[in-house]
Design a protein around this motif. Sequence first.
Motif, PDB file in Angstrom:
ATOM      1  N   VAL A  42       8.193 103.813  63.847  1.00 48.31           N
ATOM      2  CA  VAL A  42       9.317 102.923  64.141  1.00 48.31           C
ATOM      3  C   VAL A  42      10.148 103.563  65.244  1.00 48.31           C
ATOM      4  O   VAL A  42      10.402 104.767  65.218  1.00 48.31           O
ATOM      5  N   ASN A  43      10.555 102.766  66.242  1.00 47.27           N
ATOM      6  CA  ASN A  43      11.370 103.252  67.365  1.00 47.27           C
ATOM      7  C   ASN A  43      10.681 104.374  68.129  1.00 47.27           C
ATOM      8  O   ASN A  43      11.290 105.397  68.468  1.00 47.27           O
ATOM      9  N   GLY A  44       9.401 104.188  68.409  1.00 50.71           N
ATOM     10  CA  GLY A  44       8.637 105.202  69.130  1.00 50.71           C
ATOM     11  C   GLY A  44       9.106 105.441  70.550  1.00 50.71           C
ATOM     12  O   GLY A  44       8.737 106.455  71.158  1.00 50.71           O
ATOM     13  N   ASP A  45       9.946 104.542  71.088  1.00 51.24           N
ATOM     14  CA  ASP A  45      10.462 104.733  72.451  1.00 51.24           C
ATOM     15  C   ASP A  45      11.365 105.963  72.542  1.00 51.24           C
ATOM     16  O   ASP A  45      11.593 106.497  73.629  1.00 51.24           O
ATOM     17  N   ILE A  46      11.867 106.432  71.408  1.00 48.85           N
ATOM     18  CA  ILE A  46      12.742 107.610  71.420  1.00 48.85           C
ATOM     19  C   ILE A  46      11.995 108.840  71.930  1.00 48.85           C
ATOM     20  O   ILE A  46      12.513 109.616  72.734  1.00 48.85           O
ATOM     21  N   SER A  47      10.762 109.040  71.482  1.00 48.90           N
ATOM     22  CA  SER A  47       9.963 110.178  71.956  1.00 48.90           C
ATOM     23  C   SER A  47       8.868 109.748  72.924  1.00 48.90           C
ATOM     24  O   SER A  47       8.168 110.590  73.482  1.00 48.90           O
ATOM     25  N   GLY A  48       8.717 108.419  73.109  1.00 53.44           N
ATOM     26  CA  GLY A  48       7.680 107.915  74.009  1.00 53.44           C
ATOM     27  C   GLY A  48       6.306 107.897  73.391  1.00 53.44           C
ATOM     28  O   GLY A  48       5.297 107.892  74.105  1.00 53.44           O
ATOM     29  N   ARG A  49       6.224 107.867  72.053  1.00 54.18           N
ATOM     30  CA  ARG A  49       4.918 107.896  71.387  1.00 54.18           C
ATOM     31  C   ARG A  49       4.565 106.544  70.771  1.00 54.18           C
ATOM     32  O   ARG A  49       5.405 105.666  70.618  1.00 54.18           O
ATOM     33  N   ASN A  50       3.283 106.427  70.412  1.00 50.60           N
ATOM     34  CA  ASN A  50       2.792 105.232  69.735  1.00 50.60           C
ATOM     35  C   ASN A  50       1.703 105.637  68.745  1.00 50.60           C
ATOM     36  O   ASN A  50       1.493 106.830  68.496  1.00 50.60           O
ATOM     37  N   LEU A  51       0.989 104.649  68.194  1.00 45.35           N
ATOM     38  CA  LEU A  51      -0.036 104.947  67.184  1.00 45.35           C
ATOM     39  C   LEU A  51      -1.197 105.784  67.728  1.00 45.35           C
ATOM     40  O   LEU A  51      -1.913 106.427  66.955  1.00 45.35           O
ATOM     41  N   ASP A  52      -1.383 105.786  69.048  1.00 44.80           N
ATOM     42  CA  ASP A  52      -2.490 106.547  69.649  1.00 44.80           C
ATOM     43  C   ASP A  52      -2.086 107.957  70.068  1.00 44.80           C
ATOM     44  O   ASP A  52      -2.915 108.722  70.549  1.00 44.80           O
ATOM     45  N   SER A  53      -0.807 108.301  69.899  1.00 47.41           N
ATOM     46  CA  SER A  53      -0.335 109.615  70.350  1.00 47.41           C
ATOM     47  C   SER A  53      -0.837 110.735  69.431  1.00 47.41           C
ATOM     48  O   SER A  53      -1.020 110.530  68.232  1.00 47.41           O
ATOM     49  N   PRO A  54      -1.065 111.922  69.990  1.00 48.52           N
ATOM     50  CA  PRO A  54      -1.575 113.055  69.200  1.00 48.52           C
ATOM     51  C   PRO A  54      -0.450 113.736  68.422  1.00 48.52           C
ATOM     52  O   PRO A  54       0.736 113.502  68.689  1.00 48.52           O
ATOM     53  N   PRO A  55      -0.790 114.585  67.469  1.00 51.47           N
ATOM     54  CA  PRO A  55       0.238 115.369  66.756  1.00 51.47           C
ATOM     55  C   PRO A  55       0.856 116.392  67.690  1.00 51.47           C
ATOM     56  O   PRO A  55       0.261 116.780  68.693  1.00 51.47           O
ATOM     57  N   THR A  56       2.052 116.841  67.367  1.00 53.15           N
ATOM     58  CA  THR A  56       2.726 117.852  68.183  1.00 53.15           C
ATOM     59  C   THR A  56       2.166 119.233  67.875  1.00 53.15           C
ATOM     60  O   THR A  56       1.420 119.420  66.913  1.00 53.15           O
ATOM     61  N   ASP A  57       2.549 120.207  68.692  1.00 54.49           N
ATOM     62  CA  ASP A  57       2.107 121.584  68.458  1.00 54.49           C
ATOM     63  C   ASP A  57       2.611 122.095  67.118  1.00 54.49           C
ATOM     64  O   ASP A  57       1.901 122.795  66.397  1.00 54.49           O
ATOM     65  N   MET A  58       3.837 121.727  66.744  1.00 54.71           N
ATOM     66  CA  MET A  58       4.382 122.163  65.466  1.00 54.71           C
ATOM     67  C   MET A  58       3.650 121.505  64.299  1.00 54.71           C
ATOM     68  O   MET A  58       3.422 122.127  63.256  1.00 54.71           O
ATOM     69  N   ALA A  59       3.272 120.231  64.479  1.00 54.34           N
ATOM     70  CA  ALA A  59       2.523 119.531  63.434  1.00 54.34           C
ATOM     71  C   ALA A  59       1.150 120.176  63.236  1.00 54.34           C
ATOM     72  O   ALA A  59       0.693 120.351  62.102  1.00 54.34           O
ATOM     73  N   LEU A  60       0.503 120.541  64.323  1.00 55.23           N
ATOM     74  CA  LEU A  60      -0.796 121.212  64.231  1.00 55.23           C
ATOM     75  C   LEU A  60      -0.684 122.524  63.470  1.00 55.23           C
ATOM     76  O   LEU A  60      -1.536 122.863  62.651  1.00 55.23           O
TER      77      LEU A  60
END
Length: 232
Positions: A42-60
């Motif tokens: 929800v509100n992916g425009d805040i970080s510029g991500r969408n359903l196809d975006s990869p996980p972040t380095d911290m998430a990994l």
Amino acid sequence: MNRAMLKQYTKLVEFLGLTLGPSYEITLHDVSGKNSSIIAIVNGDISGRNLDSPPTDMALRAITENAAGRDYRINYNGLAGGNKVLRSSTYYIKDSGGNLVGMLCINFDDSKFQALSSQLFQLIHPDNYVENNIAIRSDILELTEDAPETERFNDSVTSVAQSVIQEVLSEDGVPVDRLTQAEKIRIVSQLEQRGVFRLRGAVDNVSKALRSSPASIYRYLTRIRSEKEESF
């Protein structure tokens, strides 16, 4: 994540988005399979991500460490495109065996509120008081951009991999064209520990960054994983 749990948390993402409003980005990551993915946002425009975006380095890192025994992590810095600083929190979703299967993330963009706060101070306080407060806040933001605990949001698998690769290379302090095979294996091992090879296309990105063939990277990975299994 099983279907019942998946449906429950997907509805929670929707609920939180509607409740908190447009300044909050809510994401749900499914990490139960081989490749993690965003399954609700929800509100992916805040970080510029969408359903196809990869996980972040911290998430990994959280995935490879199985969240390091934590239930959640709150109020750490996230850095989105354009150096936008977000206030981020993550709730780790685990199965009955304590294994990490998902992550519910909330990223708060407080930039508008900071601007309003600054305007309010200008109305009710002397100018030098405002300037001192703004300077203090700016210093904090500048320092946190390069802090090791800052999460960086990327819009592609390539940018995630490159970000981590460059970080590891800078830690090693040796130019790529002067790396020995042993040093390359050590770098690949560090990237493996950080979960980079969970990303699709990571081997190609790493091989280009280290100026090695994909076959060599696969060979290093096989050796690293074999040695890790033998140590248990």
